[in-house]
Design a protein around this motif. Sequence first.
Motif, PDB file in Angstrom:
ATOM      1  N   PRO A 243       0.800  -1.231   0.000  1.00 53.72           N
ATOM      2  CA  PRO A 243       0.000   0.000   0.000  1.00 53.72           C
ATOM      3  C   PRO A 243       0.829   1.275   0.000  1.00 53.72           C
ATOM      4  N   ASP A 244       2.124   1.204   0.352  1.00 59.71           N
ATOM      5  CA  ASP A 244       2.937   2.426   0.352  1.00 59.71           C
ATOM      6  C   ASP A 244       3.670   2.634  -0.968  1.00 59.71           C
ATOM      7  N   GLN A 245       3.373   1.817  -1.991  1.00 65.77           N
ATOM      8  CA  GLN A 245       4.027   1.960  -3.288  1.00 65.77           C
ATOM      9  C   GLN A 245       3.148   2.801  -4.215  1.00 65.77           C
ATOM     10  N   GLN A 246       3.765   3.799  -4.836  1.00 66.73           N
ATOM     11  CA  GLN A 246       3.046   4.750  -5.676  1.00 66.73           C
ATOM     12  C   GLN A 246       2.932   4.287  -7.124  1.00 66.73           C
ATOM     13  N   GLY A 247       3.952   3.605  -7.633  1.00 68.08           N
ATOM     14  CA  GLY A 247       3.982   3.174  -9.034  1.00 68.08           C
ATOM     15  C   GLY A 247       5.359   2.633  -9.352  1.00 68.08           C
ATOM     16  N   TRP A 248       5.685   2.549 -10.635  1.00 73.06           N
ATOM     17  CA  TRP A 248       6.976   1.991 -11.015  1.00 73.06           C
ATOM     18  C   TRP A 248       7.477   2.592 -12.319  1.00 73.06           C
ATOM     19  N   ASP A 249       8.789   2.503 -12.482  1.00 71.09           N
ATOM     20  CA  ASP A 249       9.488   2.855 -13.720  1.00 71.09           C
ATOM     21  C   ASP A 249      10.186   1.581 -14.181  1.00 71.09           C
ATOM     22  N   TRP A 250       9.821   1.100 -15.362  1.00 75.31           N
ATOM     23  CA  TRP A 250      10.351  -0.173 -15.873  1.00 75.31           C
ATOM     24  C   TRP A 250      11.128   0.091 -17.151  1.00 75.31           C
ATOM     25  N   PHE A 251      12.348  -0.416 -17.239  1.00 72.48           N
ATOM     26  CA  PHE A 251      13.234  -0.233 -18.386  1.00 72.48           C
ATOM     27  C   PHE A 251      13.593  -1.597 -18.961  1.00 72.48           C
ATOM     28  N   ALA A 252      13.448  -1.753 -20.281  1.00 74.82           N
ATOM     29  CA  ALA A 252      13.896  -2.946 -20.997  1.00 74.82           C
ATOM     30  C   ALA A 252      14.729  -2.449 -22.177  1.00 74.82           C
ATOM     31  N   MET A 262      17.374  -4.982 -17.967  1.00 74.14           N
ATOM     32  CA  MET A 262      16.035  -4.715 -17.449  1.00 74.14           C
ATOM     33  C   MET A 262      16.183  -4.224 -16.020  1.00 74.14           C
ATOM     34  N   PHE A 263      15.425  -3.168 -15.698  1.00 73.15           N
ATOM     35  CA  PHE A 263      15.397  -2.684 -14.324  1.00 73.15           C
ATOM     36  C   PHE A 263      14.048  -2.057 -14.054  1.00 73.15           C
ATOM     37  N   TYR A 264      13.446  -2.403 -12.893  1.00 69.90           N
ATOM     38  CA  TYR A 264      12.243  -1.692 -12.484  1.00 69.90           C
ATOM     39  C   TYR A 264      12.453  -1.080 -11.111  1.00 69.90           C
ATOM     40  N   GLN A 265      12.100   0.198 -11.027  1.00 70.38           N
ATOM     41  CA  GLN A 265      12.145   0.926  -9.772  1.00 70.38           C
ATOM     42  C   GLN A 265      10.728   1.056  -9.234  1.00 70.38           C
ATOM     43  N   LEU A 266      10.482   0.486  -8.071  1.00 66.91           N
ATOM     44  CA  LEU A 266       9.193   0.602  -7.399  1.00 66.91           C
ATOM     45  C   LEU A 266       9.229   1.858  -6.539  1.00 66.91           C
ATOM     46  N   ARG A 267       8.407   2.831  -6.887  1.00 64.40           N
ATOM     47  CA  ARG A 267       8.434   4.121  -6.204  1.00 64.40           C
ATOM     48  C   ARG A 267       7.494   4.121  -4.999  1.00 64.40           C
ATOM     49  N   LEU A 268       7.974   4.659  -3.889  1.00 65.64           N
ATOM     50  CA  LEU A 268       7.179   4.769  -2.683  1.00 65.64           C
ATOM     51  C   LEU A 268       6.467   6.123  -2.637  1.00 65.64           C
ATOM     52  N   GLN A 269       5.414   6.193  -1.873  1.00 62.94           N
ATOM     53  CA  GLN A 269       4.652   7.421  -1.778  1.00 62.94           C
ATOM     54  C   GLN A 269       5.446   8.547  -1.124  1.00 62.94           C
ATOM     55  N   ASP A 270       6.478   8.208  -0.344  1.00 61.30           N
ATOM     56  CA  ASP A 270       7.291   9.248   0.272  1.00 61.30           C
ATOM     57  C   ASP A 270       8.406   9.743  -0.638  1.00 61.30           C
ATOM     58  N   GLY A 271       8.429   9.269  -1.896  1.00 57.73           N
ATOM     59  CA  GLY A 271       9.429   9.705  -2.852  1.00 57.73           C
ATOM     60  C   GLY A 271      10.630   8.798  -2.982  1.00 57.73           C
ATOM     61  N   GLY A 272      10.771   7.829  -2.105  1.00 61.05           N
ATOM     62  CA  GLY A 272      11.890   6.903  -2.185  1.00 61.05           C
ATOM     63  C   GLY A 272      11.607   5.726  -3.091  1.00 61.05           C
ATOM     64  N   SER A 273      12.529   4.775  -3.115  1.00 64.16           N
ATOM     65  CA  SER A 273      12.354   3.566  -3.909  1.00 64.16           C
ATOM     66  C   SER A 273      12.356   2.360  -2.983  1.00 64.16           C
ATOM     67  N   ASP A 274      11.520   1.378  -3.315  1.00 61.83           N
ATOM     68  CA  ASP A 274      11.388   0.188  -2.488  1.00 61.83           C
ATOM     69  C   ASP A 274      12.627  -0.693  -2.650  1.00 61.83           C
ATOM     70  N   PRO A 275      13.120  -1.292  -1.559  1.00 62.55           N
ATOM     71  CA  PRO A 275      14.260  -2.209  -1.678  1.00 62.55           C
ATOM     72  C   PRO A 275      14.002  -3.394  -2.599  1.00 62.55           C
ATOM     73  N   ALA A 276      12.725  -3.704  -2.891  1.00 60.32           N
ATOM     74  CA  ALA A 276      12.411  -4.807  -3.795  1.00 60.32           C
ATOM     75  C   ALA A 276      12.674  -4.458  -5.259  1.00 60.32           C
ATOM     76  N   SER A 277      12.979  -3.205  -5.572  1.00 61.21           N
ATOM     77  CA  SER A 277      13.329  -2.825  -6.944  1.00 61.21           C
ATOM     78  C   SER A 277      14.510  -3.663  -7.404  1.00 61.21           C
ATOM     79  N   LYS A 278      14.463  -4.098  -8.661  1.00 58.21           N
ATOM     80  CA  LYS A 278      15.543  -4.968  -9.131  1.00 58.21           C
ATOM     81  C   LYS A 278      15.553  -5.052 -10.649  1.00 58.21           C
ATOM     82  N   GLY A 279      16.486  -5.808 -11.190  1.00 58.17           N
ATOM     83  CA  GLY A 279      16.579  -5.982 -12.636  1.00 58.17           C
ATOM     84  C   GLY A 279      17.501  -7.126 -12.990  1.00 58.17           C
ATOM     85  N   ILE A 280      17.938  -7.135 -14.247  1.00 64.55           N
ATOM     86  CA  ILE A 280      18.829  -8.195 -14.721  1.00 64.55           C
ATOM     87  C   ILE A 280      19.735  -7.630 -15.805  1.00 64.55           C
ATOM     88  N   TRP A 281      20.965  -8.108 -15.830  1.00 58.64           N
ATOM     89  CA  TRP A 281      21.945  -7.782 -16.858  1.00 58.64           C
ATOM     90  C   TRP A 281      22.198  -9.068 -17.637  1.00 58.64           C
TER      91      TRP A 281
END
Length: 382
Positions: A243-252, A262-281
């Motif tokens: 519930p504290d996640q605002q949205g995401w930025d996904w790059f492929a 590939m990387f997705y940043q899960l944005r929090l409502q307080d402006g930070g990013s969730d530690p679950a953000s991740k990707g692959i090289w």
Amino acid sequence: MLLLTLLPTLLFGACSDPPTAPDSERRLSLSETLGAEEDEGYARALVPRPFVFPEDHGPHPEFKTEWWYYTGNLRDGAGRRFGYQLTFFRVALSPQSLDRPSEWGANQIYMGHFALSDIDGRQFFAAERFSRAALDLAGAQAAPFRVWLEDWQASGEDQTFPMRLQAGDGQTTIDLSLSQGKPLVLQGEAGLSRKSAADGNASYYYSFTRLPTQGQVRIDGQTFTVSGDSWLDREWSTSALAPDQQGWDWFALQLDDDHELMFYQLRLQDGGSDPASKGIWVTPDGTGRLLRRDDVELQVLKTWHSPRGGTYPAQWKLKVPGENLELTVTPLLADQELDVSIRYWEGAVWVEGRRAGRKISGRGYVELTGYAEDLSETQKKR
């Protein structure tokens, strides 16, 4: 790829009859959907599991939602550039199949998004459709592979590839053949992609990061013979986001030296990013390396104001220090916003930068959610 996971959940929930496509008055904001409660009775993505093919290319009805997500960058012989997105979403209406006397009765609903970016023509087309999985209107199967929604479909032979994509809206259509380039990679932890710290907020997720593509694009009666590369993301899950996640930025991103990121940043409502953000090289031989949040640095350089409300990032500096990689990612068109049930931006991008001191370039796709103006705010202005 991440996607609008909660929209089907909220729209269809426990509906006994399949709904019609929502109009602009029924559009919902991402923030409204993030509070949706989890549904009991569905399978959950809790621990890594073996993947079995071709079965896992097909549907997983024990989970509430899943999707087949295609994007790609193409050119014709004269160099005219196109980007495309074709997505099939499946959502279950209940954990168990229900016996219904009508042939129209269905326990599964399908939603599709189709978008085409005509880069040099400076045009963007997008369409959405819905159908129940009854009377062959929509469905999915593993062997031979096929997922369809009326006359939109992705289909393959017994060994899945080549895949054929067919979709259109009015005078805008695609008919593409995708060959397997690199082998698939498992995202997250051996295919378990956690979206927050909460147990079960995760999906099973794999990708084909480079699929050589050829075929035809048709716009307003003009046909273009095209080629390029596509990307396929496959996910299935039941959970909502935190519930504290605002949205995401996904790059492929597909780089010209045959690496993918590939990387997705899960944005929090307080402006930070969730530690679950991740990707692959992904290396040229198809080997994937997990990237965690702190492995990637992301900085917004420019923004774009949607005429429909909301402000999106419009250029980024993306760094992966562990790969000595620094990229600038720029949309090929400013307005690649899908004005559908939940507005979101997804479009073709150009990539340039340096890796290990050498110039590098590439192309890709970016998805941005949680930036569009909330419906509640729009209503306040009426």
